[in-house]
Design a protein around this motif. Structure first.
Motif, PDB file in Angstrom:
ATOM      1  N   HIS A  72      32.761  -3.415  -4.380  1.00  0.00           N
ATOM      2  CA  HIS A  72      32.183  -4.757  -4.479  1.00  0.00           C
ATOM      3  C   HIS A  72      31.045  -4.748  -5.507  1.00  0.00           C
ATOM      4  N   PRO A  73      31.373  -4.790  -6.778  1.00  0.00           N
ATOM      5  CA  PRO A  73      30.337  -4.739  -7.818  1.00  0.00           C
ATOM      6  C   PRO A  73      29.276  -5.823  -7.670  1.00  0.00           C
ATOM      7  N   GLU A  74      29.641  -6.948  -7.066  1.00  0.00           N
ATOM      8  CA  GLU A  74      28.683  -8.044  -6.910  1.00  0.00           C
ATOM      9  C   GLU A  74      27.563  -7.708  -5.923  1.00  0.00           C
ATOM     10  N   LEU A  75      27.733  -6.633  -5.147  1.00  0.00           N
ATOM     11  CA  LEU A  75      26.725  -6.241  -4.164  1.00  0.00           C
ATOM     12  C   LEU A  75      25.719  -5.228  -4.703  1.00  0.00           C
ATOM     13  N   ALA A  76      25.989  -4.657  -5.859  1.00  0.00           N
ATOM     14  CA  ALA A  76      25.233  -3.493  -6.333  1.00  0.00           C
ATOM     15  C   ALA A  76      23.723  -3.705  -6.285  1.00  0.00           C
ATOM     16  N   SER A  77      23.247  -4.865  -6.687  1.00  0.00           N
ATOM     17  CA  SER A  77      21.800  -5.098  -6.746  1.00  0.00           C
ATOM     18  C   SER A  77      21.194  -5.332  -5.367  1.00  0.00           C
ATOM     19  N   ASP A  78      22.034  -5.475  -4.336  1.00  0.00           N
ATOM     20  CA  ASP A  78      21.538  -5.742  -2.980  1.00  0.00           C
ATOM     21  C   ASP A  78      21.632  -4.514  -2.081  1.00  0.00           C
ATOM     22  N   LEU A  79      21.935  -3.345  -2.655  1.00  0.00           N
ATOM     23  CA  LEU A  79      22.107  -2.113  -1.888  1.00  0.00           C
ATOM     24  C   LEU A  79      20.945  -1.163  -2.130  1.00  0.00           C
ATOM     25  N   SER A  80      20.592  -0.391  -1.100  1.00  0.00           N
ATOM     26  CA  SER A  80      19.484   0.553  -1.245  1.00  0.00           C
ATOM     27  C   SER A  80      19.661   1.723  -0.295  1.00  0.00           C
ATOM     28  N   LEU A  81      19.005   2.820  -0.607  1.00  0.00           N
ATOM     29  CA  LEU A  81      18.987   3.985   0.277  1.00  0.00           C
ATOM     30  C   LEU A  81      18.047   3.721   1.449  1.00  0.00           C
ATOM     31  N   GLN A  82      18.507   4.068   2.647  1.00  0.00           N
ATOM     32  CA  GLN A  82      17.682   3.905   3.842  1.00  0.00           C
ATOM     33  C   GLN A  82      18.204   4.816   4.941  1.00  0.00           C
ATOM     34  N   ASP A  83      17.375   5.737   5.375  1.00  0.00           N
ATOM     35  CA  ASP A  83      17.687   6.543   6.557  1.00  0.00           C
ATOM     36  C   ASP A  83      16.926   5.912   7.714  1.00  0.00           C
ATOM     37  N   ILE A  84      17.623   5.210   8.584  1.00  0.00           N
ATOM     38  CA  ILE A  84      16.972   4.437   9.639  1.00  0.00           C
ATOM     39  C   ILE A  84      16.308   5.326  10.682  1.00  0.00           C
ATOM     40  N   THR A  85      16.582   6.657  10.630  1.00  0.00           N
ATOM     41  CA  THR A  85      15.941   7.575  11.570  1.00  0.00           C
ATOM     42  C   THR A  85      14.660   8.193  11.006  1.00  0.00           C
ATOM     43  N   MET A  86      14.264   7.774   9.821  1.00  0.00           N
ATOM     44  CA  MET A  86      12.988   8.207   9.251  1.00  0.00           C
ATOM     45  C   MET A  86      11.855   7.353   9.813  1.00  0.00           C
ATOM     46  N   PRO A  87      10.590   7.814   9.696  1.00  0.00           N
ATOM     47  CA  PRO A  87       9.466   6.955  10.089  1.00  0.00           C
ATOM     48  C   PRO A  87       9.522   5.627   9.342  1.00  0.00           C
ATOM     49  N   PHE A  88       9.073   4.567   9.993  1.00  0.00           N
ATOM     50  CA  PHE A  88       9.150   3.214   9.447  1.00  0.00           C
ATOM     51  C   PHE A  88       8.530   3.148   8.049  1.00  0.00           C
ATOM     52  N   SER A  89       9.209   2.425   7.156  1.00  0.00           N
ATOM     53  CA  SER A  89       8.707   2.241   5.791  1.00  0.00           C
ATOM     54  C   SER A  89       8.507   0.758   5.517  1.00  0.00           C
ATOM     55  N   ARG A  90       7.362   0.414   4.988  1.00  0.00           N
ATOM     56  CA  ARG A  90       7.099  -0.985   4.636  1.00  0.00           C
ATOM     57  C   ARG A  90       7.899  -1.412   3.411  1.00  0.00           C
ATOM     58  N   HIS A  91       8.550  -0.472   2.747  1.00  0.00           N
ATOM     59  CA  HIS A  91       9.382  -0.807   1.589  1.00  0.00           C
ATOM     60  C   HIS A  91      10.802  -1.207   1.989  1.00  0.00           C
ATOM     61  N   TRP A  92      11.181  -0.982   3.233  1.00  0.00           N
ATOM     62  CA  TRP A  92      12.531  -1.336   3.668  1.00  0.00           C
ATOM     63  C   TRP A  92      12.727  -2.854   3.643  1.00  0.00           C
ATOM     64  N   PRO A  93      13.959  -3.300   3.398  1.00  0.00           N
ATOM     65  CA  PRO A  93      14.225  -4.752   3.421  1.00  0.00           C
ATOM     66  C   PRO A  93      13.955  -5.335   4.805  1.00  0.00           C
ATOM     67  N   ARG A  94      13.408  -6.534   4.831  1.00  0.00           N
ATOM     68  CA  ARG A  94      13.283  -7.306   6.065  1.00  0.00           C
ATOM     69  C   ARG A  94      14.312  -8.434   6.016  1.00  0.00           C
ATOM     70  N   ALA A  95      14.754  -8.888   7.199  1.00  0.00           N
ATOM     71  CA  ALA A  95      15.738  -9.961   7.248  1.00  0.00           C
ATOM     72  C   ALA A  95      15.626 -10.673   8.581  1.00  0.00           C
ATOM     73  N   ASP A  96      16.114 -11.902   8.619  1.00  0.00           N
ATOM     74  CA  ASP A  96      16.160 -12.631   9.886  1.00  0.00           C
ATOM     75  C   ASP A  96      17.023 -11.891  10.894  1.00  0.00           C
ATOM     76  N   MET A  97      18.175 -11.373  10.434  1.00  0.00           N
ATOM     77  CA  MET A  97      19.064 -10.601  11.297  1.00  0.00           C
ATOM     78  C   MET A  97      19.291  -9.223  10.698  1.00  0.00           C
ATOM     79  N   VAL A  98      19.145  -8.197  11.516  1.00  0.00           N
ATOM     80  CA  VAL A  98      19.471  -6.826  11.128  1.00  0.00           C
ATOM     81  C   VAL A  98      20.574  -6.349  12.071  1.00  0.00           C
ATOM     82  N   TYR A  99      21.630  -5.738  11.520  1.00  0.00           N
ATOM     83  CA  TYR A  99      22.704  -5.275  12.393  1.00  0.00           C
ATOM     84  C   TYR A  99      23.209  -3.909  11.952  1.00  0.00           C
ATOM     85  N   SER A 100      23.852  -3.232  12.902  1.00  0.00           N
ATOM     86  CA  SER A 100      24.549  -1.976  12.619  1.00  0.00           C
ATOM     87  C   SER A 100      25.965  -2.097  13.148  1.00  0.00           C
ATOM     88  N   GLN A 101      26.877  -1.349  12.539  1.00  0.00           N
ATOM     89  CA  GLN A 101      28.279  -1.344  12.946  1.00  0.00           C
ATOM     90  C   GLN A 101      28.779   0.086  12.919  1.00  0.00           C
TER      91      GLN A 101
END
Length: 270
Positions: A125-154
Motif C-alpha cells: 500500500h504505497p499510499e500508506l508509506a508516510s503514515d507508518l512508523s516504528l513503534q515497540d509498544i512494550t517499550m517505556p512510553f514515548s511522547r513521540h508516538w502517534p496519538r489518536a482518538d482510537m488505538v487498536y491492535s489485531q
C-alpha cells in the motif's frame, strides 16, 4: 531462521514471545497472509467495494467477504466515529488501507516494531508509506508516538509473553488513545479483562474514566472496547464473560494465568 531453528526457538522451556520478531515477516507473517488470509477472504478491497450502513452498524463487501477480525474493526470505527485511528502492529497494512478507503475523512496511521513489516505494508500500500512508523509498544512510553482518538491492535498482544511486556503494551495503548482502545486478540492467550482491571485499579492508565465493553462484529469476531465515555454495548466484567462459548485451550489458559501472575500493580490511594 531455518525450520529447525524455529522449532528449537518455540520448544524452549522458558521461551518468551511466540515469534522471533527480527525474522517474523519471512518466517511466518507474509506466508500466512498470502497463503491463508488472501485465499479465504478479500484482504484488500478496491475503491467502492466496502460500504458502511449507519442504520445497522454493519460493513458490507460487494465481492468476497473480508476477514471477521477486520469486519469488527471497521464496524467499530463506523459506529464510534473517531476522527483519527492508529493501529499497533500494523503488519502488511491491509486493515489501514481498507479503513482509509472506507472512511476517507478519518486520519489513519500505523506502526510496527519490525522494519520488515513496515516495508511490506509500504510495498502493498504505497499510499500508506508516510503514515507508518516504528513503534515497540512494550517499550517505556514515548511522547513521540502517534496519538489518536482510537488505538487498536489485531492479533498482536496475544503473541507477547516476555516478563510483563503485555501489561506495558496495554498501558501504552490506553495512554496514547484520546477516546477509545479496541483489542482484537485471541481471548484465551491472556486474561485481558482481569489484566486491564488491575492496570486501571493500579493507576497505570492516564484516563480519568474508563468503561469496558464487549464489542462483537456482525460476522462473529469479538473484541474488548475501552471507552472514556459510556456507550450502549454489553459491559465486560470478567474473562469468563468474554470467553463464553469458546472451546477452552488449557495450554493457552495456563500460560495466561502465568503471565497475569507476573504483574505487580500500583496501590490505589486511600
Amino acid at each position: 531462521m531455518s525450520l529447525l531453528g524455529r522449532w528449537f526457538y518455540k520448544s524452549r522451556k522458558f521461551y518468551d514471545d511466540d515469534f522471533d520478531w527480527d525474522t517474523y515477516t519471512a518466517d511466518s507473517y507474509e506466508r500466512r497472509l498470502v497463503g491463508v488470509v488472501e485465499r479465504d477472504h478479500q484482504a484488500v478491497a478496491k475503491a467502492g467495494e466496502l460500504s458502511f450502513d449507519d442504520a445497522t452498524g454493519h460493513v458490507t463487501s460487494a465481492v468476497r467477504p473480508i476477514h471477521p477480525n477486520q469486519q469488527a474493526i471497521l464496524e467499530a470505527i463506523g459506529q464510534l466515529k473517531p476522527l483519527s485511528v492508529h493501529e499497533v502492529g500494523c503488519g502488511g497494512g491491509d486493515h489501514l488501507a481498507n479503513g482509509k478507503a472506507l472512511y476517507p475523512n478519518v486520519a489513519f496511521s500505523g506502526a510496527d516494531r519490525g522494519q520488515t513489516q513496515l516495508d511490506l505494508a509500504a510495498k502493498r500500500h504505497p499510499e500508506l508509506a508516510s503514515d507508518l512508523s516504528l513503534q515497540d509498544i512494550t517499550m517505556p512510553f514515548s511522547r513521540h508516538w502517534p496519538r489518536a482518538d482510537m488505538v487498536y491492535s489485531q492479533t498482536v498482544l496475544m503473541h507477547i509473553h516476555t516478563a510483563v511486556s503485555h501489561f506495558v503494551g496495554l498501558a501504552n495503548m490506553v495512554n496514547t488513545a484520546n477516546r477509545f482502545v479496541l483489542i482484537m486478540e485471541n481471548q484465551q492467550c491472556h486474561n485481558f479483562v482481569r489484566d486491564i482491571q488491575n492496570l486501571w485499579n493500579g493507576g497505570h492508565f492516564n484516563w480519568d474514566t474508563m468503561h469496558m465493553y464487549r464489542f462483537d462484529g456482525s460476522t462473529g469476531a469479538r473484541t474488548i472496547l475501552l471507552s472514556k465515555e459510556p456507550r450502549d454495548y454489553p459491559v465486560l466484567t470478567s474473562d469468563a464473560q468474554l470467553r463464553e462459548g469458546l472451546k477452552p485451550s488449557q495450554r493457552r489458559l495456563k500460560r495466561a494465568d502465568e503471565d497475569s501472575a507476573r504483574g505487580s500493580f500500583g496501590i490505589p490511594p486511600d
